[in-house]
Design a protein around this motif. Sequence first.
Motif, mmCIF file in Angstrom:
data_model
loop_
_atom_site.group_PDB
_atom_site.id
_atom_site.type_symbol
_atom_site.label_atom_id
_atom_site.label_comp_id
_atom_site.label_asym_id
_atom_site.label_seq_id
_atom_site.Cartn_x
_atom_site.Cartn_y
_atom_site.Cartn_z
ATOM 1 N N UNK A 198 0.830 -1.210 0.000
ATOM 2 C CA UNK A 198 0.000 0.000 0.000
ATOM 3 C C UNK A 198 0.857 1.249 0.000
ATOM 4 N N UNK A 199 1.994 1.193 0.701
ATOM 5 C CA UNK A 199 2.883 2.357 0.704
ATOM 6 C C UNK A 199 3.508 2.562 -0.667
ATOM 7 N N UNK A 200 4.040 1.505 -1.253
ATOM 8 C CA UNK A 200 4.703 1.665 -2.550
ATOM 9 C C UNK A 200 3.713 2.070 -3.642
ATOM 10 N N UNK A 201 2.439 1.708 -3.463
ATOM 11 C CA UNK A 201 1.422 2.113 -4.438
ATOM 12 C C UNK A 201 1.062 3.584 -4.310
ATOM 13 N N UNK A 202 1.527 4.236 -3.246
ATOM 14 C CA UNK A 202 1.247 5.652 -3.063
ATOM 15 C C UNK A 202 -0.001 5.935 -2.268
ATOM 16 N N UNK A 203 -0.526 4.892 -1.560
ATOM 17 C CA UNK A 203 -1.777 5.053 -0.814
ATOM 18 C C UNK A 203 -1.562 5.358 0.668
ATOM 19 N N UNK A 204 -0.340 5.259 1.152
ATOM 20 C CA UNK A 204 -0.031 5.466 2.573
ATOM 21 C C UNK A 204 1.003 6.572 2.681
ATOM 22 N N UNK A 205 0.789 7.509 3.593
ATOM 23 C CA UNK A 205 1.688 8.660 3.694
ATOM 24 C C UNK A 205 2.947 8.355 4.481
ATOM 25 N N UNK A 206 2.810 7.577 5.571
ATOM 26 C CA UNK A 206 3.937 7.294 6.457
ATOM 27 C C UNK A 206 4.016 5.789 6.694
ATOM 28 N N UNK A 207 5.213 5.246 6.587
ATOM 29 C CA UNK A 207 5.433 3.839 6.908
ATOM 30 C C UNK A 207 6.634 3.740 7.844
ATOM 31 N N UNK A 208 6.456 3.074 8.961
ATOM 32 C CA UNK A 208 7.553 2.863 9.899
ATOM 33 C C UNK A 208 7.950 1.404 9.798
ATOM 34 N N UNK A 209 9.187 1.217 9.362
ATOM 35 C CA UNK A 209 9.595 -0.096 8.887
ATOM 36 C C UNK A 209 11.116 -0.206 8.991
ATOM 37 N N UNK A 210 11.613 -1.361 8.653
ATOM 38 C CA UNK A 210 13.059 -1.573 8.649
ATOM 39 C C UNK A 210 13.707 -0.865 7.468
ATOM 40 N N UNK A 211 14.899 -0.368 7.697
ATOM 41 C CA UNK A 211 15.654 0.230 6.588
ATOM 42 C C UNK A 211 15.985 -0.804 5.515
ATOM 43 N N UNK A 212 15.829 -2.085 5.849
ATOM 44 C CA UNK A 212 16.165 -3.153 4.906
ATOM 45 C C UNK A 212 15.401 -3.049 3.595
ATOM 46 N N UNK A 213 14.213 -2.447 3.622
ATOM 47 C CA UNK A 213 13.355 -2.433 2.441
ATOM 48 C C UNK A 213 13.522 -1.206 1.562
ATOM 49 N N UNK A 214 14.463 -0.338 1.875
ATOM 50 C CA UNK A 214 14.602 0.880 1.069
ATOM 51 C C UNK A 214 14.820 0.541 -0.403
ATOM 52 N N UNK A 215 15.687 -0.404 -0.668
ATOM 53 C CA UNK A 215 15.967 -0.769 -2.056
ATOM 54 C C UNK A 215 14.741 -1.291 -2.773
ATOM 55 N N UNK A 216 14.017 -2.214 -2.134
ATOM 56 C CA UNK A 216 12.840 -2.797 -2.791
ATOM 57 C C UNK A 216 11.727 -1.768 -2.939
ATOM 58 N N UNK A 217 11.586 -0.866 -1.964
ATOM 59 C CA UNK A 217 10.572 0.189 -2.084
ATOM 60 C C UNK A 217 10.916 1.120 -3.243
ATOM 61 N N UNK A 218 12.176 1.506 -3.353
ATOM 62 C CA UNK A 218 12.574 2.404 -4.443
ATOM 63 C C UNK A 218 12.348 1.763 -5.809
ATOM 64 N N UNK A 219 12.581 0.451 -5.899
ATOM 65 C CA UNK A 219 12.408 -0.219 -7.193
ATOM 66 C C UNK A 219 10.944 -0.361 -7.589
ATOM 67 N N UNK A 220 10.044 -0.400 -6.599
ATOM 68 C CA UNK A 220 8.642 -0.705 -6.923
ATOM 69 C C UNK A 220 7.665 0.430 -6.651
#
Length: 418
Positions: free
Chosen positions: A247-269
């Motif tokens: 939902x965050x990567x789709x642009x539907x969520x304003x804030x996500x509190x998560x591990x820094x581990x996903x920065x790469x996958x979030x940026x790609x998608x």
Amino acid sequence: MQKTLTAMALALTATGATAQQIEIDFAYPYSSLFDVTYERILPKFQEAYPNITVNIRATYENYEDGTNTILREAAGGDLPDVTMQGLNRQAILVERGIARSLEPFIAEEADFTTDGYNQAMLSLSTFEDQVYGLPFSVSLPVGYYNMDLMAEAGITSTDDLPSTWEEVAQVCESLIAAGVDTPMFFGWNITGNWFLQALMWSQGQPLMEGNDFMLDTPEGLAALETMDMLFDRCDMPNFSTTDGQGAFTAGDVAMMFWSTSSVGSVERSKGDFELVTNEYPGMGAAPSGLPAGGNAAMLVSDSEDPEVLAAAWAWLTFITSGEGAADVARTTGYMPPNSAANEIILADFYEANPTKATAVRQIDLLSDWQAYPGDNGLAITQVIYDGIEGIVTGDYEDMEELQEELTDEVQSLLPADS
């Protein structure tokens, strides 16, 4: 076996028809995060060690699955040679005698610590003064922000991003008033009760002290009440980890509190929006500490063949040092726990990739990602998971009652002090 492992490892780099091909098995978690990492690392390793074939087994779904899988494989005599395990799941493999001490291998290496490994990082995988794993990737919790949506709450600069959970809740209310349906996803369901430990460490209180579960403290109640407040005021859905990040990567969520581990996958998608990461909010003040997430490479081979063990050691050290470790940062959002990678190879990397630099700014907050002692660690993880999910769904409204229930149930599963 000690037949000079270093010399044997060097021999494994030999080329030519007479060189014997050696195969090792390897398994790791989170294909969505790490497939791209190993796709980069494996060709480099094959070039350096053409006589070693690394057979990659089916990936573990998460760290709990990784530990359960290794326990089953140990019972069935089908262990891989190297496994990646969550930093908080190493102890049980050491206690069960499944993980091998790396000290005999380290002793054969010249200037091991100066190759980039440092005692602070090695301590994450040290038990009874013996190193059993080499940290591969280290993460910390951070905030992810869709700045296009944050503008709906009047936030257009990183200087204005929330620094406390109360401020996060206030931003949620502003976003909801502006018509944003899902202002926040808070990763309470990350593996190993990581975010509960983050709220505890933020207050300087570990979740475990010896065999005592410390949720029955003022800090424990404050952690539960903070989650209850956030889930309520942010009107947060009961997303799975996959659905929340989706939902965050789709642009539907304003804030996500998560591990820094996903920065790469979030940026790609991610969709077409500006992504910013920032420091993890605190409970009224900046966090006193945060749990170190991530995983370590462990030698669990049941082979006694010196060449197989040398090949496994070559792979284990290659992926955790130098170029191998640098590829972790390049492809994910993890920090490589190796100074050679961070200080030399990635000298300009974080400046060019500011979304991946947030965790590095928090590195002084690194604290233990604690395991639950005894044989019931995985069961305890599930008990806590179920309790927190009850906050999300509204099944639990009285945090003092939940605190008491969780404390009683978890403590009953922990070893009694002798």
